[in-house]
Design a protein around this motif. Structure first.
Motif, PDB file in Angstrom:
ATOM      1  N   ALA A 185       0.836  -1.210   0.000  1.00  0.00           N
ATOM      2  CA  ALA A 185       0.000   0.000   0.000  1.00  0.00           C
ATOM      3  C   ALA A 185       0.869   1.257   0.000  1.00  0.00           C
ATOM      4  N   ARG A 186       1.899   1.246   0.810  1.00  0.00           N
ATOM      5  CA  ARG A 186       2.796   2.410   0.871  1.00  0.00           C
ATOM      6  C   ARG A 186       3.536   2.593  -0.454  1.00  0.00           C
ATOM      7  N   ALA A 187       3.978   1.497  -1.048  1.00  0.00           N
ATOM      8  CA  ALA A 187       4.690   1.586  -2.328  1.00  0.00           C
ATOM      9  C   ALA A 187       3.797   2.184  -3.408  1.00  0.00           C
ATOM     10  N   LEU A 188       2.522   1.795  -3.422  1.00  0.00           N
ATOM     11  CA  LEU A 188       1.597   2.339  -4.417  1.00  0.00           C
ATOM     12  C   LEU A 188       1.405   3.835  -4.226  1.00  0.00           C
TER      13      LEU A 188
ATOM     14  N   PHE B 149      -9.544   0.779  -3.991  1.00  0.00           N
ATOM     15  CA  PHE B 149      -8.287   1.514  -3.871  1.00  0.00           C
ATOM     16  C   PHE B 149      -7.601   1.653  -5.232  1.00  0.00           C
ATOM     17  N   ILE B 150      -7.746   0.629  -6.079  1.00  0.00           N
ATOM     18  CA  ILE B 150      -7.089   0.643  -7.382  1.00  0.00           C
ATOM     19  C   ILE B 150      -8.034   0.110  -8.447  1.00  0.00           C
ATOM     20  N   LYS B 151      -7.725   0.430  -9.696  1.00  0.00           N
ATOM     21  CA  LYS B 151      -8.373  -0.163 -10.853  1.00  0.00           C
ATOM     22  C   LYS B 151      -7.295  -0.443 -11.885  1.00  0.00           C
ATOM     23  N   TYR B 152      -7.486  -1.509 -12.658  1.00  0.00           N
ATOM     24  CA  TYR B 152      -6.541  -1.816 -13.719  1.00  0.00           C
ATOM     25  C   TYR B 152      -6.996  -1.166 -15.021  1.00  0.00           C
TER      26      TYR B 152
ATOM     27  N   HIS C 141      -4.854   2.511 -11.906  1.00  0.00           N
ATOM     28  CA  HIS C 141      -5.475   3.749 -11.461  1.00  0.00           C
ATOM     29  C   HIS C 141      -5.532   3.676  -9.936  1.00  0.00           C
ATOM     30  N   ILE C 142      -4.764   4.529  -9.268  1.00  0.00           N
ATOM     31  CA  ILE C 142      -4.653   4.486  -7.811  1.00  0.00           C
ATOM     32  C   ILE C 142      -5.521   5.581  -7.198  1.00  0.00           C
ATOM     33  N   ASN C 143      -6.467   5.167  -6.347  1.00  0.00           N
ATOM     34  CA  ASN C 143      -7.256   6.136  -5.599  1.00  0.00           C
ATOM     35  C   ASN C 143      -6.493   6.429  -4.310  1.00  0.00           C
ATOM     36  N   GLY C 144      -5.593   7.416  -4.412  1.00  0.00           N
ATOM     37  CA  GLY C 144      -4.705   7.698  -3.286  1.00  0.00           C
ATOM     38  C   GLY C 144      -5.434   8.142  -2.033  1.00  0.00           C
ATOM     39  N   SER C 145      -6.545   8.843  -2.194  1.00  0.00           N
ATOM     40  CA  SER C 145      -7.285   9.329  -1.036  1.00  0.00           C
ATOM     41  C   SER C 145      -7.800   8.166  -0.178  1.00  0.00           C
ATOM     42  N   LEU C 146      -8.449   7.189  -0.831  1.00  0.00           N
ATOM     43  CA  LEU C 146      -8.976   6.042  -0.084  1.00  0.00           C
ATOM     44  C   LEU C 146      -7.857   5.178   0.485  1.00  0.00           C
ATOM     45  N   LEU C 147      -6.809   4.949  -0.304  1.00  0.00           N
ATOM     46  CA  LEU C 147      -5.725   4.094   0.130  1.00  0.00           C
ATOM     47  C   LEU C 147      -4.992   4.714   1.312  1.00  0.00           C
ATOM     48  N   ALA C 148      -4.801   6.021   1.294  1.00  0.00           N
ATOM     49  CA  ALA C 148      -4.123   6.712   2.386  1.00  0.00           C
ATOM     50  C   ALA C 148      -4.931   6.622   3.667  1.00  0.00           C
ATOM     51  N   LYS C 149      -6.252   6.731   3.568  1.00  0.00           N
ATOM     52  CA  LYS C 149      -7.109   6.642   4.759  1.00  0.00           C
ATOM     53  C   LYS C 149      -6.995   5.277   5.418  1.00  0.00           C
TER      54      LYS C 149
ATOM     55  N   MET D 108      10.125  -4.827  -5.181  1.00  0.00           N
ATOM     56  CA  MET D 108      10.258  -3.573  -4.435  1.00  0.00           C
ATOM     57  C   MET D 108       9.977  -3.756  -2.952  1.00  0.00           C
ATOM     58  N   ILE D 109       8.992  -4.578  -2.605  1.00  0.00           N
ATOM     59  CA  ILE D 109       8.588  -4.683  -1.202  1.00  0.00           C
ATOM     60  C   ILE D 109       9.093  -5.957  -0.530  1.00  0.00           C
ATOM     61  N   GLY D 110       9.831  -6.780  -1.277  1.00  0.00           N
ATOM     62  CA  GLY D 110      10.442  -7.953  -0.668  1.00  0.00           C
ATOM     63  C   GLY D 110       9.480  -9.074  -0.355  1.00  0.00           C
TER      64      GLY D 110
END
Length: 265
Positions: free
Chosen positions: A190-193, A239-242, A253-261, A219-221
């Motif tokens: 989630a943080r990497a995205l 959170f995302i769409k392909y 497509h990253i919905n950063g607002s929702l993922l950050a919450k 990237m995240i091991g």
């Protein structure tokens, strides 16, 4: 809300759990509930420990540079090469990776326009410790080591911006290390995205193309199987769409607002 426990299930158990999912999993319900509650507080600012680094504008007009272009997949420099130049990314995306003596490769950074690479040559590093590869067609400004040192000594504004940039990069590297050793792979993903999306926490949706699940796993091991599992979960949560295949021809497509919450819980 994203889980904080370590990944202990074998992939067979994870796969079995995926097949049984006919509804949103409990963790997803918890995340949706959290997001719903936060959305009701419309006046409350969204805060997250994933902040986009401050925008630093570099004026390289007084620096002698050489323009070079690299195609997708082309190597810019290799681990072990003599370090005599640094580069400033004008366009494209660059992957930095490190290979161990056992040929195990780790991706340590993905750089975008406005970033420098190879700047360690300004210190005592005379050999490249990483391999730089273009992930998308890249246009770079190449600067010789002595020329950059001259410019930093004579141009105080450039020196200040460059120092600010290095401090910002160092802080992010430290946070990456802490995240790698203290968080489960789901939260690391989630943080990497969010980091890949850049300023996605300030925009509704950010499209990020040119990266595969295998690259994310490196990237995240963790394994590609775990990344695939969590990406499917993130997609169910919204959170995302392909957009097409998850490779150089498609993207996320990253919905950063929702993922950050969800990540900050």
């Amino acid at each position: 809300m994203l889980t904080k426990s370590a990944d202990k299930k074998p992939w067979e158990a994870i796969l079995a759990g995926v097949k049984k999912e006919m509804a949103i999993p409990p963790m997803a319900e918890s995340a949706r509930h959290t997001i719903s509650q936060q959305n009701r507080r419309s006046n409350q600012p969204v805060r997250t420990n994933i902040e986009a680094p401050p925008t630093i504008s570099f004026d390289l007009a007084g620096v002698v540079t050489l323009k070079e272009s690299f195609a997708t997949g082309e190597t810019i420099f290799s681990q072990g090469d003599i370090a005599e130049t640094l580069m400033y990314i004008q366009r494209g995306r660059v992957k930095l990776s490190v290979a161990s003596k056992f040929d195990k490769v780790a991706i340590v950074a993905i750089l975008e326009p406005g970033d420098f690479l190879g700047e360690a040559c300004l210190g005592s590093q005379h050999m490249r410790t990483r391999t730089a590869t273009a992930m998308a067609p890249a246009a770079l400004k190449v600067i010789e080591r002595n020329e950059m040192l001259r410019a930093l000594h004579t141009d105080h504004a450039l020196s200040y911006c460059f120092l600010s940039y290095l401090l910002s990069r160092n802080i992010q590297l430290e946070e990456d290390f802490v995240d790698q050793v203290s968080q489960c792979s789901e939260r690391r993903l989630a943080r990497a995205l969010l980091l890949l999306a850049g300023k996605a926490t300030q925009r509704k949706v950010h499209r990020f193309a040119g990266i595969s699940q295998e690259t994310l796993a490196t990237m995240i091991g963790t394994t590609r199987a775990h990344v695939n599992f969590y990406m499917n979960k993130f997609r169910k949560l919204g959170f995302i769409k392909y957009h097409g295949p998850l490779d150089a021809n498609g993207g996320i497509h990253i919905n950063g607002s929702l993922l950050a919450k969800a990540l900050r819980k």
